[in-house]
Design a protein around this motif. Structure first.
Motif, mmCIF file in Angstrom:
data_model
loop_
_atom_site.group_PDB
_atom_site.id
_atom_site.type_symbol
_atom_site.label_atom_id
_atom_site.label_comp_id
_atom_site.label_asym_id
_atom_site.label_seq_id
_atom_site.Cartn_x
_atom_site.Cartn_y
_atom_site.Cartn_z
ATOM 1 N N GLY A 47 20.481 46.365 -1.238
ATOM 2 C CA GLY A 47 20.715 45.379 -0.183
ATOM 3 C C GLY A 47 22.078 44.715 -0.307
ATOM 4 N N ARG A 48 22.474 44.362 -1.537
ATOM 5 C CA ARG A 48 23.790 43.736 -1.739
ATOM 6 C C ARG A 48 24.910 44.706 -1.391
ATOM 7 N NH1 ARG A 48 21.400 41.542 -6.564
ATOM 8 N NH2 ARG A 48 22.501 43.123 -7.772
ATOM 9 N N LEU A 49 24.757 45.984 -1.774
ATOM 10 C CA LEU A 49 25.767 46.986 -1.420
ATOM 11 C C LEU A 49 25.852 47.182 0.104
ATOM 12 C CD1 LEU A 49 25.305 49.745 -4.128
ATOM 13 C CD2 LEU A 49 27.377 48.472 -3.638
ATOM 14 N N ALA A 50 24.708 47.198 0.755
ATOM 15 C CA ALA A 50 24.697 47.357 2.209
ATOM 16 C C ALA A 50 25.380 46.166 2.877
ATOM 17 C CB ALA A 50 23.261 47.498 2.710
ATOM 18 N N ASP A 51 25.127 44.960 2.375
ATOM 19 C CA ASP A 51 25.807 43.774 2.923
ATOM 20 C C ASP A 51 27.308 43.842 2.700
ATOM 21 O OD1 ASP A 51 23.856 42.370 4.181
ATOM 22 O OD2 ASP A 51 23.264 41.220 2.407
ATOM 23 N N GLN A 52 27.700 44.291 1.533
ATOM 24 C CA GLN A 52 29.128 44.384 1.227
ATOM 25 C C GLN A 52 29.809 45.404 2.145
ATOM 26 O OE1 GLN A 52 29.871 45.253 -2.868
ATOM 27 N NE2 GLN A 52 32.083 45.095 -2.676
ATOM 28 N N LEU A 53 29.144 46.528 2.394
ATOM 29 C CA LEU A 53 29.734 47.554 3.246
ATOM 30 C C LEU A 53 29.755 47.166 4.725
ATOM 31 C CD1 LEU A 53 28.193 50.751 1.616
ATOM 32 C CD2 LEU A 53 30.556 49.975 1.482
ATOM 33 N N THR A 54 28.762 46.373 5.156
ATOM 34 C CA THR A 54 28.677 46.017 6.575
ATOM 35 C C THR A 54 29.160 44.603 6.855
ATOM 36 O OG1 THR A 54 26.383 45.258 6.329
ATOM 37 C CG2 THR A 54 26.731 47.573 6.970
ATOM 38 N N GLY A 55 29.662 43.910 5.861
ATOM 39 C CA GLY A 55 30.141 42.545 6.073
ATOM 40 C C GLY A 55 29.006 41.586 6.394
ATOM 41 N N GLY A 56 27.850 41.767 5.784
ATOM 42 C CA GLY A 56 26.710 40.880 6.009
ATOM 43 C C GLY A 56 25.825 41.322 7.159
ATOM 44 N N GLY A 57 26.188 42.375 7.834
ATOM 45 C CA GLY A 57 25.412 42.841 8.986
ATOM 46 C C GLY A 57 24.027 43.330 8.625
ATOM 47 N N TRP A 58 23.872 43.900 7.432
ATOM 48 C CA TRP A 58 22.576 44.420 7.005
ATOM 49 C C TRP A 58 21.547 43.308 6.900
ATOM 50 C CZ3 TRP A 58 19.646 48.514 6.561
ATOM 51 C CH2 TRP A 58 18.556 48.496 5.707
ATOM 52 N N SER A 59 21.883 42.213 6.231
ATOM 53 C CA SER A 59 20.943 41.098 6.081
ATOM 54 C C SER A 59 20.641 40.462 7.432
ATOM 55 C CB SER A 59 21.512 40.033 5.145
ATOM 56 O OG SER A 59 21.598 40.542 3.843
ATOM 57 N N ALA A 60 21.653 40.346 8.279
ATOM 58 C CA ALA A 60 21.445 39.762 9.601
ATOM 59 C C ALA A 60 20.492 40.629 10.421
ATOM 60 C CB ALA A 60 22.777 39.606 10.327
ATOM 61 N N GLN A 61 20.654 41.911 10.324
ATOM 62 C CA GLN A 61 19.782 42.821 11.056
ATOM 63 C C GLN A 61 18.348 42.735 10.539
ATOM 64 O OE1 GLN A 61 20.652 46.965 10.502
ATOM 65 N NE2 GLN A 61 19.536 47.587 12.317
ATOM 66 N N GLN A 62 18.185 42.669 9.228
ATOM 67 C CA GLN A 62 16.854 42.569 8.646
ATOM 68 C C GLN A 62 16.185 41.262 9.024
ATOM 69 O OE1 GLN A 62 15.331 45.106 7.083
ATOM 70 N NE2 GLN A 62 17.174 46.239 7.597
ATOM 71 N N ALA A 63 16.954 40.152 9.034
ATOM 72 C CA ALA A 63 16.399 38.854 9.405
ATOM 73 C C ALA A 63 15.996 38.844 10.875
ATOM 74 C CB ALA A 63 17.418 37.749 9.120
ATOM 75 N N ALA A 64 16.818 39.427 11.738
ATOM 76 C CA ALA A 64 16.500 39.467 13.163
ATOM 77 C C ALA A 64 15.263 40.319 13.409
ATOM 78 C CB ALA A 64 17.686 40.016 13.948
ATOM 79 N N ARG A 65 15.144 41.399 12.689
ATOM 80 C CA ARG A 65 13.994 42.280 12.846
ATOM 81 C C ARG A 65 12.708 41.585 12.402
ATOM 82 N NH1 ARG A 65 14.845 47.912 10.261
ATOM 83 N NH2 ARG A 65 16.361 48.034 11.944
ATOM 84 N N ALA A 66 12.779 40.808 11.322
ATOM 85 C CA ALA A 66 11.606 40.104 10.818
ATOM 86 C C ALA A 66 11.219 38.958 11.751
ATOM 87 C CB ALA A 66 11.877 39.581 9.422
ATOM 88 N N ALA A 67 12.208 38.280 12.372
ATOM 89 C CA ALA A 67 11.935 37.139 13.238
ATOM 90 C C ALA A 67 11.488 37.548 14.631
ATOM 91 C CB ALA A 67 13.179 36.263 13.348
ATOM 92 N N ALA A 68 11.851 38.730 15.059
ATOM 93 C CA ALA A 68 11.529 39.168 16.420
ATOM 94 C C ALA A 68 10.040 39.478 16.537
ATOM 95 C CB ALA A 68 12.337 40.407 16.777
#
Length: 157
Positions: A30-51
């Motif tokens: 997860g940390r590597l994915a955030d680093q590669l996407t500029g935080g987009g991975w965590s934002a996407q996961q949070a949006a998916r969980a909240a939707a």
């Protein structure tokens, strides 16, 4: 040495090992994915969980039935099939026959039970073009002439 491969129930040993490796390193991944996407991975996961649970996706436009009237046209497929299709939906309306090679020559074969077709052409159409069965098509010009003749006899524009 002989390796015996037996069919077993459940996942393979290698799959289980890979799954354990991924599960044990999920935070790092997860940390590597955030680093590669500029935080987009965590934002996407949070949006998916909240939707909330989304409604089913709409049917693609190609799969919808057209609302207008059928507009038939004559189509020669690349595999030799000759059909009447609908211009609105591109669906096949009637199967007329095939362009087949017989005795080294290309011929138009009408879709009849005598010619080995499982679903023969309707009598209405077969009566109009019955004399074209077995027509020799030596050149591309002959195929174009067949196309013109079929359009005229079947009242297609």
């Amino acid at each position: 040495m002989v390796d015996l491969i037996l069919r077993r129930d459940g996942p393979r040993r290698e799959d289980e090992a890979a799954r354990r490796l991924i599960d044990s390193n999920r935070d790092r991944i997860g940390r590597l994915a955030d680093q590669l996407t500029g935080g987009g991975w965590s934002a996407q996961q949070a949006a998916r969980a909240a939707a909330p649970a989304a409604a089913p996706a709409p049917m693609p436009a190609a799969a919808r039935r057209p609302t207008g009237e059928a507009q038939p046209y004559l189509r020669f497929s690349s595999n030799g099939r000759v059909v009447i299709a609908c211009a609105n939906s591109a669906r096949q309306l009637h199967f007329l026959g095939e362009l087949r090679w017989r005795d080294g020559k290309r011929r138009f074969v009408l879709a009849t039970a005598e010619n080995g077709f499982i679903a023969p052409l309707e009598e209405e159409f077969a009566a109009r073009i019955a004399d074209l069965d077995g027509l020799l098509l030596g050149t591309e010009t002959d195929r174009e002439a067949l196309e013109v003749t079929l359009r005229e006899r079947l009242d297609l524009a």
